[in-house]
Write a protein that holds these residues in place. Structure first.
Motif, PDB file in Angstrom:
ATOM      1  N   ARG A 169      31.123   2.073  34.777  1.00 34.68           N
ATOM      2  CA  ARG A 169      30.288   3.221  34.440  1.00 34.68           C
ATOM      3  C   ARG A 169      30.302   4.224  35.585  1.00 34.68           C
ATOM      4  O   ARG A 169      30.709   3.916  36.695  1.00 34.68           O
ATOM      5  N   GLY A 170      29.792   5.412  35.270  1.00 37.07           N
ATOM      6  CA  GLY A 170      29.821   6.478  36.263  1.00 37.07           C
ATOM      7  C   GLY A 170      29.166   6.109  37.573  1.00 37.07           C
ATOM      8  O   GLY A 170      29.716   6.350  38.655  1.00 37.07           O
ATOM      9  N   TYR A 171      27.974   5.492  37.513  1.00 38.63           N
ATOM     10  CA  TYR A 171      27.249   5.197  38.754  1.00 38.63           C
ATOM     11  C   TYR A 171      28.019   4.207  39.627  1.00 38.63           C
ATOM     12  O   TYR A 171      27.935   4.253  40.862  1.00 38.63           O
ATOM     13  N   GLN A 172      28.790   3.298  38.997  1.00 39.64           N
ATOM     14  CA  GLN A 172      29.597   2.360  39.778  1.00 39.64           C
ATOM     15  C   GLN A 172      30.738   3.091  40.487  1.00 39.64           C
ATOM     16  O   GLN A 172      31.074   2.785  41.637  1.00 39.64           O
ATOM     17  N   ILE A 173      31.318   4.043  39.807  1.00 39.64           N
ATOM     18  CA  ILE A 173      32.412   4.816  40.401  1.00 39.64           C
ATOM     19  C   ILE A 173      31.899   5.697  41.528  1.00 39.64           C
ATOM     20  O   ILE A 173      32.541   5.800  42.588  1.00 39.64           O
ATOM     21  N   TYR A 174      30.751   6.309  41.324  1.00 33.79           N
ATOM     22  CA  TYR A 174      30.188   7.148  42.391  1.00 33.79           C
ATOM     23  C   TYR A 174      29.950   6.328  43.655  1.00 33.79           C
ATOM     24  O   TYR A 174      30.254   6.768  44.778  1.00 33.79           O
ATOM     25  N   ALA A 175      29.394   5.132  43.486  1.00 27.69           N
ATOM     26  CA  ALA A 175      29.115   4.270  44.647  1.00 27.69           C
ATOM     27  C   ALA A 175      30.403   3.863  45.347  1.00 27.69           C
ATOM     28  O   ALA A 175      30.453   3.791  46.580  1.00 27.69           O
ATOM     29  N   ALA A 176      31.458   3.600  44.563  1.00 27.57           N
ATOM     30  CA  ALA A 176      32.736   3.197  45.158  1.00 27.57           C
ATOM     31  C   ALA A 176      33.351   4.333  45.967  1.00 27.57           C
ATOM     32  O   ALA A 176      33.932   4.108  47.037  1.00 27.57           O
ATOM     33  N   ILE A 177      33.212   5.563  45.470  1.00 29.17           N
ATOM     34  CA  ILE A 177      33.735   6.727  46.204  1.00 29.17           C
ATOM     35  C   ILE A 177      32.960   6.919  47.500  1.00 29.17           C
ATOM     36  O   ILE A 177      33.537   7.164  48.568  1.00 29.17           O
ATOM     37  N   ASP A 178      31.630   6.819  47.425  1.00 26.76           N
ATOM     38  CA  ASP A 178      30.812   6.940  48.644  1.00 26.76           C
ATOM     39  C   ASP A 178      31.263   5.937  49.697  1.00 26.76           C
ATOM     40  O   ASP A 178      31.411   6.271  50.881  1.00 26.76           O
ATOM     41  N   LYS A 179      31.483   4.703  49.265  1.00 27.15           N
ATOM     42  CA  LYS A 179      31.872   3.651  50.201  1.00 27.15           C
ATOM     43  C   LYS A 179      33.260   3.908  50.785  1.00 27.15           C
ATOM     44  O   LYS A 179      33.476   3.755  51.990  1.00 27.15           O
ATOM     45  N   LYS A 180      34.194   4.331  49.936  1.00 23.91           N
ATOM     46  CA  LYS A 180      35.562   4.557  50.389  1.00 23.91           C
ATOM     47  C   LYS A 180      35.643   5.699  51.387  1.00 23.91           C
ATOM     48  O   LYS A 180      36.402   5.641  52.370  1.00 23.91           O
ATOM     49  N   LEU A 181      34.873   6.744  51.143  1.00 23.86           N
ATOM     50  CA  LEU A 181      34.921   7.928  52.014  1.00 23.86           C
ATOM     51  C   LEU A 181      33.862   7.906  53.104  1.00 23.86           C
ATOM     52  O   LEU A 181      33.717   8.884  53.844  1.00 23.86           O
ATOM     53  N   ASN A 182      33.146   6.788  53.206  1.00 18.55           N
ATOM     54  CA  ASN A 182      32.083   6.664  54.215  1.00 18.55           C
ATOM     55  C   ASN A 182      31.053   7.786  54.088  1.00 18.55           C
ATOM     56  O   ASN A 182      30.642   8.412  55.075  1.00 18.55           O
ATOM     57  N   LEU A 183      30.613   8.033  52.869  1.00 15.49           N
ATOM     58  CA  LEU A 183      29.628   9.069  52.602  1.00 15.49           C
ATOM     59  C   LEU A 183      28.251   8.449  52.419  1.00 15.49           C
ATOM     60  O   LEU A 183      28.139   7.286  52.019  1.00 15.49           O
TER      61      LEU A 183
END
Length: 417
Positions: A169-183
């Protein structure tokens, strides 16, 4: 008296008369013997023999030269290549679906290898390299040998990519991007909301990226932003949903393109395996055609922001537009981000009259058009769940697309988000 009378004998036309001599040989000259050797012919034969031998020698020489040249042409030319592990550092991105030639060109362009030919030969000569280069961004060195560069690329640990699984779902993808980019947590979700106009979403999505964050592996470099990744995902989804005349197929199935995306998202959430996806899609379309509520647990899970196999009777009465037990038709938006196989199932559902399905146990999903058969299947599912370690006696698990509109709520269904 005629001469004939003075010279008695046979006339030239009489049978047995001498053959008329040809001109050029005096009369009475002796005729050459037919078996006598002809010195001119002997000399001519010797000359012809010598000529033939000479021709054979010439032709043989030409043939040998040509064969030598041909063999030389068959031998592959040397490819420019560096030696050793190289020096310095450079990042090279490998996009999804890139072939060896495309990867080789990127390596040459970034100064990693000396020639495309050297790299493609190294890759084609390596059994370990077949299908092993994953999308991502790799840190390599300048002026590496083709073999050294290949060794880096075939190791998945070196791919600095972001992989989005199917059905997230969208919220899972958003969290993964934050983690990958150290945001900071919530950065990508805020970006998706505040900059939705820049994502490239179709107008009918009304600014909601759900369903259009296509699951794949995306390259990440030092300059990659959350917006960059979201735009890549939406662009890739747009390409997938525009294939196979999706607009026309959607109309044939009585859906809009957005409805087709929504169906694909539910198929992704409900099917136990890829082989069942086409049949799950068919159940959804059959129920929609009959005006039956879909009664899919995955939509309730989406409304509650959870993932579970248990759906209680109370939860089937949840006040939410995503509660497909209460509301007929499709939910207002997709409930996940489907992959290619789920999309294909929504585009080309398996022919059948099924109205119900339930995954009695992993690998055993049963489809039927009989409500009575479905009740027995659901009972078997519930018995399996009750017997499982740690099962909750308070949870009345249900089966996806389990009940008719008039069926009692105690005959629910199960689905996986």
């Amino acid at each position: 008296m005629t001469d004939q009378d003075c010279h008695p004998g046979l006339t030239p036309g009489h049978l047995g008369a001498p053959v008329w001599e040809p001109e050029g040989r005096p009369p009475s000259a002796p005729r050459p013997r037919s078996d006598a050797p002809d010195p001119h012919r002997r000399r001519n034969g010797l000359a012809c023999g010598l000529t033939a031998l000479a021709l054979v020698a010439v032709i043989g020489g030409v043939g040998l030269t040509g064969y030598t040249w041909f063999q030389g042409q068959r031998r592959p030319a040397a490819a420019a290549d560096y030696a050793g592990q190289g020096s310095g550092s450079v990042q090279v991105s490998v996009p999804e679906g890139a072939g060896l030639t495309q990867i080789a060109s990127a390596l040459v362009r970034n100064g990693v290898v000396a020639s495309s030919l050297a790299f493609t030969r190294a890759a084609k000569g390596s059994a370990a390299a077949a299908g092993r280069i994953q999308p991502g961004t790799y840190t390599l060195k300048l002026k590496m040998s083709a073999a050294a560069a290949l060794a880096v690329l075939i190791d998945p640990a070196n791919a600095n990519g972001l992989t989005i699984p199917e059905g997230w779902r969208g919220y899972q993808i958003y969290a993964a991007i934050d983690k990958k980019l150290n945001l900071p947590e919530g950065t990508t979700q805020r970006t998706a909301k505040e900059q939705s106009a820049e994502l490239g979403l179709p107008e009918f999505a009304a600014g909601s990226p759900e369903g259009y964050l296509f699951p794949a592996t995306y390259s990440v470099t030092e300059g990659t932003t959350a917006l960059d990744l979201l735009k890549q995902m939406v662009e890739r989804a747009g390409k997938e949903f525009s294939r196979d005349d999706a607009d026309i197929v959607a109309q044939t199935l009585g859906q809009s393109l957005y409805g087709l995306v929504t169906v694909a998202s539910m198929v992704q959430g409900e099917a136990d395996n890829t082989e069942d996806m086409g049949r799950v899609a068919r159940v959804i379309y059959n129920r929609l055609a009959k005006g039956m509520p879909l009664q899919l647990d995955s939509t309730i899970n989406y409304a509650l922001g959870r993932s579970t196999l248990n759906t209680t009777v109370t939860e089937t009465k949840l006040d939410s537009p995503y509660n497909t037990y209460l509301h007929a038709g499709l939910p207002p938006t997709p409930i996940s981000n489907p992959g290619r196989q789920a999309i294909m199932a929504a585009l080309d559902p398996t022919p059948g009259d099924w109205l119900y399905f339930v995954t009695v146990k992993p690998g055993d999903t049963r489809f039927t058009d009989s409500f009575e058969v479905q009740q027995r299947n659901v009972a078997e599912f519930n018995a399996n769940r009750a017997a499982a370690p740690g099962a909750s006696s308070s949870a009345s698990a249900a089966a996806s697309a389990s009940a008719q509109p008039s069926a009692p709520a105690q005959v629910p269904g199960t689905g996986t988000p």
